[in-house]
Write a protein that holds these residues in place. Structure first.
Motif, mmCIF file in Angstrom:
data_model
loop_
_atom_site.group_PDB
_atom_site.id
_atom_site.type_symbol
_atom_site.label_atom_id
_atom_site.label_comp_id
_atom_site.label_asym_id
_atom_site.label_seq_id
_atom_site.Cartn_x
_atom_site.Cartn_y
_atom_site.Cartn_z
ATOM 1 N N LEU A 174 0.601 10.435 0.320
ATOM 2 C CA LEU A 174 1.602 9.369 0.375
ATOM 3 C C LEU A 174 1.290 8.359 1.470
ATOM 4 N N LEU A 175 0.820 8.818 2.617
ATOM 5 C CA LEU A 175 0.469 7.902 3.697
ATOM 6 C C LEU A 175 -0.729 7.045 3.293
ATOM 7 N N THR A 176 -1.696 7.634 2.608
ATOM 8 C CA THR A 176 -2.850 6.885 2.107
ATOM 9 C C THR A 176 -2.388 5.829 1.105
ATOM 10 N N ARG A 177 -1.485 6.204 0.229
ATOM 11 C CA ARG A 177 -0.954 5.265 -0.766
ATOM 12 C C ARG A 177 -0.178 4.138 -0.086
ATOM 13 N N PHE A 178 0.632 4.483 0.917
ATOM 14 C CA PHE A 178 1.414 3.508 1.663
ATOM 15 C C PHE A 178 0.481 2.522 2.377
ATOM 16 N N ASN A 179 -0.545 3.039 3.062
ATOM 17 C CA ASN A 179 -1.503 2.174 3.747
ATOM 18 C C ASN A 179 -2.250 1.286 2.764
ATOM 19 N N GLY A 180 -2.568 1.818 1.590
ATOM 20 C CA GLY A 180 -3.221 1.021 0.557
ATOM 21 C C GLY A 180 -2.340 -0.124 0.091
ATOM 22 N N ALA A 181 -1.043 0.144 -0.067
ATOM 23 C CA ALA A 181 -0.103 -0.901 -0.472
ATOM 24 C C ALA A 181 0.011 -1.971 0.615
ATOM 25 N N LEU A 182 0.050 -1.544 1.873
ATOM 26 C CA LEU A 182 0.089 -2.512 2.979
ATOM 27 C C LEU A 182 -1.177 -3.360 2.989
ATOM 28 N N SER A 183 -2.308 -2.720 2.813
ATOM 29 C CA SER A 183 -3.583 -3.425 2.816
ATOM 30 C C SER A 183 -3.654 -4.429 1.671
ATOM 31 N N ALA A 184 -3.229 -4.011 0.496
ATOM 32 C CA ALA A 184 -3.241 -4.912 -0.664
ATOM 33 C C ALA A 184 -2.311 -6.102 -0.429
ATOM 34 N N ARG A 185 -1.175 -5.854 0.160
ATOM 35 C CA ARG A 185 -0.223 -6.929 0.426
ATOM 36 C C ARG A 185 -0.800 -7.923 1.433
ATOM 37 N N MET A 186 -1.510 -7.408 2.419
ATOM 38 C CA MET A 186 -2.078 -8.285 3.447
ATOM 39 C C MET A 186 -3.293 -9.054 2.937
ATOM 40 N N SER A 187 -3.930 -8.576 1.875
ATOM 41 C CA SER A 187 -5.105 -9.268 1.353
ATOM 42 C C SER A 187 -4.735 -10.450 0.470
ATOM 43 N N VAL A 188 -3.462 -10.558 0.113
ATOM 44 C CA VAL A 188 -2.989 -11.685 -0.685
ATOM 45 C C VAL A 188 -2.687 -12.837 0.272
ATOM 46 N N GLU B 299 -0.971 17.962 2.362
ATOM 47 C CA GLU B 299 -1.657 17.221 1.298
ATOM 48 C C GLU B 299 -0.779 16.110 0.743
ATOM 49 N N VAL B 300 0.493 16.404 0.504
ATOM 50 C CA VAL B 300 1.419 15.402 -0.028
ATOM 51 C C VAL B 300 1.612 14.277 0.987
ATOM 52 N N PHE B 301 1.822 14.640 2.258
ATOM 53 C CA PHE B 301 1.997 13.632 3.298
ATOM 54 C C PHE B 301 0.761 12.738 3.392
ATOM 55 N N CYS B 302 -0.404 13.345 3.376
ATOM 56 C CA CYS B 302 -1.659 12.589 3.458
ATOM 57 C C CYS B 302 -1.800 11.656 2.252
#
Length: 169
Positions: free
Chosen positions: A142-156, A137-140
């Protein structure tokens, strides 16, 4: 104002993190995280993500699909073509505007997607078989949060970050 972690005491941790992410990306691409058994490596990442989005969000046009995936329409058109040719995706007319084309997961596409999901689910179970449920659960999360941060960064524009594209200081 946030502190620049790359100049503080976290550089060793950040070096390890970037190295592990690079290893993960290489290994994921090598195996395509294809699953186990006969289904292993049988669907590329682009096809899986397109079919998955059509399954979760329903029929949609190329522009909407492209926007939702953060890629351009020409890329979606190229990636969808073999899915239509193999009968995994259907092109239909838009119910309100007969001139517009809507992409829809076909029954064959739905069955194939479920087959691949099941195989990949088994792979995840195999890879984490000795993990505690809480660790998964923690890994999932954190990985979801990490992917969200990558996605947000790429949308800028410029993919640089939340402010003006310059590194934070």
């Amino acid at each position: 104002m946030s502190m620049d972690m790359t100049t503080g005491g976290d550089t060793g941790l950040l070096d390890t993190l970037q190295h592990e992410v690079a290893l993960f990306a290489r290994r994921a691409e090598q195996t395509r995280l294809g699953g186990v058994g006969q289904v292993r490596n049988s669907m590329d990442r682009a096809a899986y993500l397109l079919l998955n989005r059509l399954d979760k969000e329903g029929p949609m046009g190329v522009k909407a699909l492209a926007a939702g995936m953060g890629i351009d329409s020409s890329t979606v058109t190229r990636q969808v073509a073999p899915l239509v040719d193999t009968g995994l995706v259907k092109r239909t007319s838009h119910p309100e505007d007969g001139r517009a084309v809507v992409l829809q997961l076909s029954p064959r596409g739905q069955a194939r997607l479920e087959e691949v999901r099941s195989s990949r689910r088994q792979l995840m179970a195999d890879l984490t078989h000795d993990w505690e449920p809480g660790e998964r659960e923690v890994f999932c999360a954190l990985l979801t949060r990490f992917n969200g941060a990558l996605s947000a960064r790429m949308s800028v524009p410029g993919g640089q970050g939340p402010e003006d594209g310059q590194p934070e200081s």
